[in-house]
Scaffold this active site. Structure first.
Site, PDB file in Angstrom:
ATOM      1  N   SER A 236      13.639  21.553 -42.200  1.00  9.60           N
ATOM      2  CA  SER A 236      15.029  21.111 -42.308  1.00  9.60           C
ATOM      3  C   SER A 236      15.074  19.839 -43.149  1.00  9.60           C
ATOM      4  CB  SER A 236      15.605  20.839 -40.922  1.00  9.60           C
ATOM      5  OG  SER A 236      15.052  19.636 -40.413  1.00  9.60           O
ATOM      6  N   LYS A 237      16.279  19.332 -43.307  1.00 12.17           N
ATOM      7  CA  LYS A 237      16.472  18.138 -44.141  1.00 12.17           C
ATOM      8  C   LYS A 237      15.596  16.973 -43.689  1.00 12.17           C
ATOM      9  CE  LYS A 237      20.974  18.800 -46.151  1.00 12.17           C
ATOM     10  NZ  LYS A 237      21.838  19.570 -45.213  1.00 12.17           N
ATOM     11  N   ARG A 238      15.292  16.933 -42.394  1.00  6.14           N
ATOM     12  CA  ARG A 238      14.441  15.845 -41.890  1.00  6.14           C
ATOM     13  C   ARG A 238      13.110  15.791 -42.629  1.00  6.14           C
ATOM     14  NH1 ARG A 238      12.284  16.831 -37.387  1.00  6.14           N
ATOM     15  NH2 ARG A 238      12.985  18.981 -37.271  1.00  6.14           N
ATOM     16  N   GLY A 240      12.612  16.201 -45.729  1.00  2.21           N
ATOM     17  CA  GLY A 240      12.737  15.836 -47.145  1.00  2.21           C
ATOM     18  C   GLY A 240      13.567  16.875 -47.876  1.00  2.21           C
TER      19      GLY A 240
END
Ligand code: GLU
Length: 463
Positions: A236-238, A240
């Protein structure tokens, strides 16, 4: 003929997982001389955005995953979806349901309280209701037997029909649901292989039952395991950058990303580097792994550096130029750009890093690294630099061999090591103490620029 499709919903950017799904479908179809369809599933008006749809096409195009025909808009096919609902209704395979959201909520709570799954209890199934404002159409699914398939990736999977409640086909506002639309579209477009993320495994039995109700043979299904971040949680966006265009903007090459994506879950012996054409020949679902793949930046960076090194300088220059132009540099000649690109080609993992490394070529006068200047541009250092400059400009145009000789003679005459003799000139020309080969730099910059940079460095004094 094999027909595959990629069917993204334009509710976000094309991310790594979606791109890999698209790639697998593309490779399968191209490998079999089949068709690869792109269908934008934009029926969820609330969450779909035109900008996302455009971004998906842009990302697919950048990756080189060409589709056949025009992209299909699912929203343009609502009439067809409704016709199929009518057909199911008239054949007794679907029914109107007048349960309101609050009724359904109560049913769900009751089922949960009784220790069952939260589900619709089927109360309108046999009521023979007709259309009414706010009513939905549900599929009259079989209540016994199994919905089973041989998953092309995961092997045999089956669900008891008893477990599946009656799916909504048409919402209260007249909009077809995903499960109905996807079956009607895949069926009418002749899709033979549905390869998608395994977040859809639970939809597949329902879709298979719909195919059966329509008297059609279901296509083959293959569900690709998800992609995890390094910490083994869903990517996920976490973790990067996850969108394809973000990777483009970070300076990755499409070949590197494609090569990386295919290896997320697929293997061909120990081979790591594959060109697209080679993938088309070698890819098969048989060698797609059953377990989740872990995203690994190091591997992507390694592949990108590999493709950067292989890109011919002129092509590389064309790819690097927009990044340098965005930093406000004026466009030099194509030859200058290509030489600068060739000089830094092996010195970075991304186009952005290469642009950083090449930036001094394009500056009017590179800012001198203050520590390097303090160390190298002492009185002795400037004398050495001046001497080097004079010899170099006098011997211009020097060949590489001449340049090496000249440097050797300079070091000898001044009683310093060759490396030491070169450092002040390196600093003067690049502003830095580490750089690509000095001869390449001298050759690329040419005598006027060299002279200008020399004069500026010679005029440097500690603050
Ligand atoms: N539109 C669905 C999604 O983006 C995919 C549907 C499918 O592949 O069947 O998740």
């Amino acid at each position: 003929m094999m027909i595959t499709r990629f069917a993204p919903s334009p509710t976000g950017h094309l991310h790594i997982g979606g791109a890999r799904t698209a790639l697998f479908n593309y490779l399968l179809a191209r490998g079999q001389g089949g068709r690869f369809i792109l269908r934008i599933e934009d029926t969820d008006v609330q969450r779909s955005e035109e900008a996302y749809a455009a971004g998906i096409l842009e990302a697919m195009t950048w990756l080189g995953l060409s589709w056949d025909g025009e992209p299909v808009r699912q929203s343009a096919r609502t009439g067809l979806h409704r016709e199929f609902v009518q057909r199911l209704l008239s054949e007794g395979a679907a029914y109107w349901c007048s349960c309101r959201p609050e009724d359904l909520e109560a049913q769900r709570k009751k089922a949960l309280a009784e220790g069952g799954k939260p589900r619709y209890d089927g109360r309108c199934r046999e009521l023979g209701l007709g259309p009414a404002p706010g009513s939905v159409v549900r599929f009259k699914g079989p209540q016994s037997g199994q919905a089973a398939w041989q998953d092309q990736i995961k092997g045999p999977i089956s669900f008891d029909c008893q477990e599946l409640d009656d799916l909504v086909l048409l919402r209260g506002d007249g909009q077809p649901t995903y499960n109905l639309a996807v079956v009607v579209d895949d069926l009418t477009m002749g899709v033979t292989h549905i390869i998608r993320g395994d977040d859809h495994v639970n939809n597949t039995p329902r879709q298979i039952l719909l195919y059966r109700a329509l008297g059609a043979e279901p296509p083959l299904f293959g569900h690709v395991p998800m992609i995890l971040g390094k910490d083994k949680t869903r990517l996920s966006k976490r973790h990067g950058a996850t969108s394809v265009l973000a990777y483009r903007d970070l300076g990755y090459l499409p070949q590197a990303l494609v090569n990386y994506l295919v290896r997320l879950g697929w293997a061909h012996g120990d081979q790591e580097v594959f060109r697209l054409q080679e993938l088309i020949e070698k890819f098969s679902l048989k060698h797609v792994g059953k377990s989740a793949a872990v995203f690994n930046d190091d591997k992507l960076n390694w592949l990108n550096a590999h493709y950067l090194k292989q890109t011919p300088p002129q092509e590389l220059a064309a790819l690097m130029w927009p990044l340098l132009a965005a930093r406000g540099h004026a466009k030099p000649s194509d030859a200058f750009l290509a030489q600068a690109a060739a000089a830094v080609r092996e010195r970075g993992k991304t186009l952005t890093e290469l642009a950083d490394k090449a930036e001094f070529f394009f500056e009017d006068l590179p800012a001198l690294d203050p520590q390097g200047a303090a160390r190298l541009l002492t009185d002795d250092g400037r004398e050495l630099l001046d001497d080097f400059g004079r010899r170099l400009l006098a011997a211009w145009p020097a060949e590489r061999g001449d340049f090496d000789e000249l440097l050797k003679a300079l070091a000898q005459d001044r009683g310093v090591k060759i490396g030491q003799a070169a450092q002040p000139l390196r600093l003067a020309l690049t502003g830095q103490t580490a750089s690509p080969g000095l001869f390449e730099i001298v050759e690329t910059l040419g005598p006027e620029k060299v002279q200008r940079r020399l004069a500026a460095a010679l005029a440097w004094r500690p603050a």
